[in-house]
Scaffold this motif. Structure first.
Motif, PDB file in Angstrom:
ATOM      1  N   MET A  69       0.839  -1.188   0.000  1.00 40.17           N
ATOM      2  CA  MET A  69       0.000   0.000   0.000  1.00 40.17           C
ATOM      3  C   MET A  69       0.881   1.247   0.000  1.00 40.17           C
ATOM      4  SD  MET A  69      -2.954   1.167   2.755  1.00 40.17           S
ATOM      5  CE  MET A  69      -3.924  -0.308   2.428  1.00 40.17           C
ATOM      6  N   LEU A 121     -11.486  -0.983   0.192  1.00 38.65           N
ATOM      7  CA  LEU A 121     -10.153  -1.081  -0.393  1.00 38.65           C
ATOM      8  C   LEU A 121     -10.170  -2.206  -1.421  1.00 38.65           C
ATOM      9  CD1 LEU A 121      -7.109  -0.332  -0.415  1.00 38.65           C
ATOM     10  CD2 LEU A 121      -6.797  -2.075   1.366  1.00 38.65           C
ATOM     11  N   THR A 123      -8.102  -4.398  -4.328  1.00 40.10           N
ATOM     12  CA  THR A 123      -6.762  -4.807  -4.742  1.00 40.10           C
ATOM     13  C   THR A 123      -6.868  -5.672  -5.994  1.00 40.10           C
ATOM     14  OG1 THR A 123      -6.028  -4.835  -2.431  1.00 40.10           O
ATOM     15  CG2 THR A 123      -4.648  -5.982  -4.043  1.00 40.10           C
ATOM     16  N   ARG A 124      -6.169  -5.262  -7.061  1.00 45.43           N
ATOM     17  CA  ARG A 124      -6.118  -6.087  -8.268  1.00 45.43           C
ATOM     18  C   ARG A 124      -5.070  -7.167  -8.049  1.00 45.43           C
ATOM     19  NH1 ARG A 124      -5.689  -2.882 -13.722  1.00 45.43           N
ATOM     20  NH2 ARG A 124      -3.539  -2.536 -13.025  1.00 45.43           N
ATOM     21  N   LEU A 125      -5.494  -8.414  -8.105  1.00 47.92           N
ATOM     22  CA  LEU A 125      -4.628  -9.512  -7.690  1.00 47.92           C
ATOM     23  C   LEU A 125      -3.479  -9.769  -8.657  1.00 47.92           C
ATOM     24  CD1 LEU A 125      -7.279 -12.033  -6.301  1.00 47.92           C
ATOM     25  CD2 LEU A 125      -6.015 -10.235  -5.112  1.00 47.92           C
ATOM     26  N   GLY A 183      -1.284  -6.231  -7.713  1.00 47.94           N
ATOM     27  CA  GLY A 183      -1.312  -5.583  -6.407  1.00 47.94           C
ATOM     28  C   GLY A 183      -1.765  -4.137  -6.424  1.00 47.94           C
ATOM     29  N   GLN A 184      -2.193  -3.626  -7.571  1.00 52.54           N
ATOM     30  CA  GLN A 184      -2.669  -2.242  -7.626  1.00 52.54           C
ATOM     31  C   GLN A 184      -3.885  -2.082  -6.722  1.00 52.54           C
ATOM     32  OE1 GLN A 184      -3.343  -0.559 -11.552  1.00 52.54           O
ATOM     33  NE2 GLN A 184      -4.986   0.739 -10.762  1.00 52.54           N
ATOM     34  N   GLN A 185      -3.917  -0.959  -5.964  1.00 53.34           N
ATOM     35  CA  GLN A 185      -4.988  -0.744  -5.005  1.00 53.34           C
ATOM     36  C   GLN A 185      -5.641   0.619  -5.190  1.00 53.34           C
ATOM     37  OE1 GLN A 185      -2.612  -1.488  -1.373  1.00 53.34           O
ATOM     38  NE2 GLN A 185      -4.004  -3.205  -0.969  1.00 53.34           N
ATOM     39  N   CYS A 186      -6.901   0.694  -4.760  1.00 49.97           N
ATOM     40  CA  CYS A 186      -7.609   1.969  -4.772  1.00 49.97           C
ATOM     41  C   CYS A 186      -8.707   1.929  -3.719  1.00 49.97           C
ATOM     42  CB  CYS A 186      -8.195   2.271  -6.152  1.00 49.97           C
ATOM     43  SG  CYS A 186      -9.427   1.070  -6.708  1.00 49.97           S
ATOM     44  N   ASN A 196     -14.391 -11.541  -3.517  1.00 49.74           N
ATOM     45  CA  ASN A 196     -13.570 -11.628  -4.723  1.00 49.74           C
ATOM     46  C   ASN A 196     -14.453 -11.343  -5.924  1.00 49.74           C
ATOM     47  OD1 ASN A 196     -10.828 -12.632  -3.827  1.00 49.74           O
ATOM     48  ND2 ASN A 196     -12.129 -14.184  -2.893  1.00 49.74           N
ATOM     49  N   TRP A 225     -10.219  -9.128  -8.602  1.00 51.94           N
ATOM     50  CA  TRP A 225     -10.054  -8.102  -7.576  1.00 51.94           C
ATOM     51  C   TRP A 225     -10.488  -8.658  -6.226  1.00 51.94           C
ATOM     52  CZ3 TRP A 225      -8.522  -2.917  -8.492  1.00 51.94           C
ATOM     53  CH2 TRP A 225      -8.393  -2.563  -9.843  1.00 51.94           C
ATOM     54  N   HIS A 264     -12.164  -5.309   0.109  1.00 49.10           N
ATOM     55  CA  HIS A 264     -12.128  -5.368   1.573  1.00 49.10           C
ATOM     56  C   HIS A 264     -12.856  -4.151   2.145  1.00 49.10           C
ATOM     57  CE1 HIS A 264      -9.558  -5.670   5.515  1.00 49.10           C
ATOM     58  NE2 HIS A 264     -10.837  -5.882   5.711  1.00 49.10           N
TER      59      HIS A 264
END
Length: 240
Positions: free
Chosen positions: A1, A21, A23-25, A28-31, A57, A65, A68
């Motif tokens: 992060m 939150l 996360t593109r698996l 690891g890109q997050q937004c 998921n 993705w 969370h």
């Protein structure tokens, strides 16, 4: 992060603002949502995760993705520092509620009777306005005193509280409804009040009644299709 994303997440938590939150698996890109505009299906998944308090998921356009949810704590406002409240408060804490007890009667609302709990000794209208119930708040009135219960219910009904419950028999509640109608509440608002409060499990003791109340709160939160009580608590009826 990234540091910026962490700061944004922490700011949302401090402000008690729900965010998801994502996360593109693959990389690891997050937004954060809703801070970041997302495609419709992904935004819907984020909204659903927040609403259900459950991670998920999701696959969109071949990309997996992980969603969370970061929700503020559920809140329970208990009006009345009575015996039922003494049983209800620790039960609610156990399942993750942040609990506040409101009662201007200082002899009842004490740290000895409610250790570690936020106690508010203001009159219930002032306390409820300050607490500002929202869509993650349940409100339960237990004093059986219209001077304390009615102002709290009035403000709860004007809020987005997901659960509103009031102790008392059907006869007591009918009188309560008449008073709240005079305060400007219609039938749709009155229907939000769970009264007599709690699921019908033939509860008699204070802990049993507390259990029935908490079960009804959870059912309301989870959208369980449970029938309203067919008959009042024996305890509530006796107190009418």
């Amino acid at each position: 992060m990234t540091p910026d994303l962490l700061a944004a997440l922490q700011a949302a938590q401090v402000a008690k603002r729900p965010v998801a939150l994502l996360t593109r698996l693959s990389d690891g890109q997050q937004c954060l949502w809703p801070e970041t505009a997302l495609p419709g299906a992904l935004a819907e998944a984020a909204e659903r995760a927040l609403r259900e308090d459950a991670a998920a998921n999701v696959t969109l356009d071949g990309e997996a993705w992980f969603v969370h949810p970061h929700n503020p704590p559920l809140r329970l406002i208990v009006v009345g520092a009575v015996h039922i409240a003494q049983a209800l408060v620790p039960m609610a804490q156990t399942i993750g509620f942040a609990v506040t007890v409101v009662d201007p009667r200082r002899a009842w609302a004490t740290a000895d009777r409610f250790p570690g709990i936020t106690l508010i000794h203001e009159w219930t209208d002032d306390a409820m306005l300050a607490l500002a119930p929202d869509a993650r708040t349940a409100v339960v009135t237990l004093t059986h005193d219209p001077k304390l219960d009615d102002p709290a219910l009035d403000i709860a009904l004007r809020s987005e509280a997901f659960y509103i419950g009031a102790l008392g028999s059907r006869r007591t509640h009918a009188k309560r409804v008449a008073r709240l109608a005079e305060a400007g509440h219609g039938e749709a608002a009155m229907a939000r009040i769970h009264a007599p409060v709690g699921l019908d499990i033939a509860a008699v003791t204070a802990p049993e009644i507390a259990l029935s109340i908490l079960a009804e709160i959870v059912a309301a939160r989870r959208g369980a299709a449970l029938a309203r009580r067919a008959a009042p608590h024996a305890t509530s009826a006796a107190a009418a």
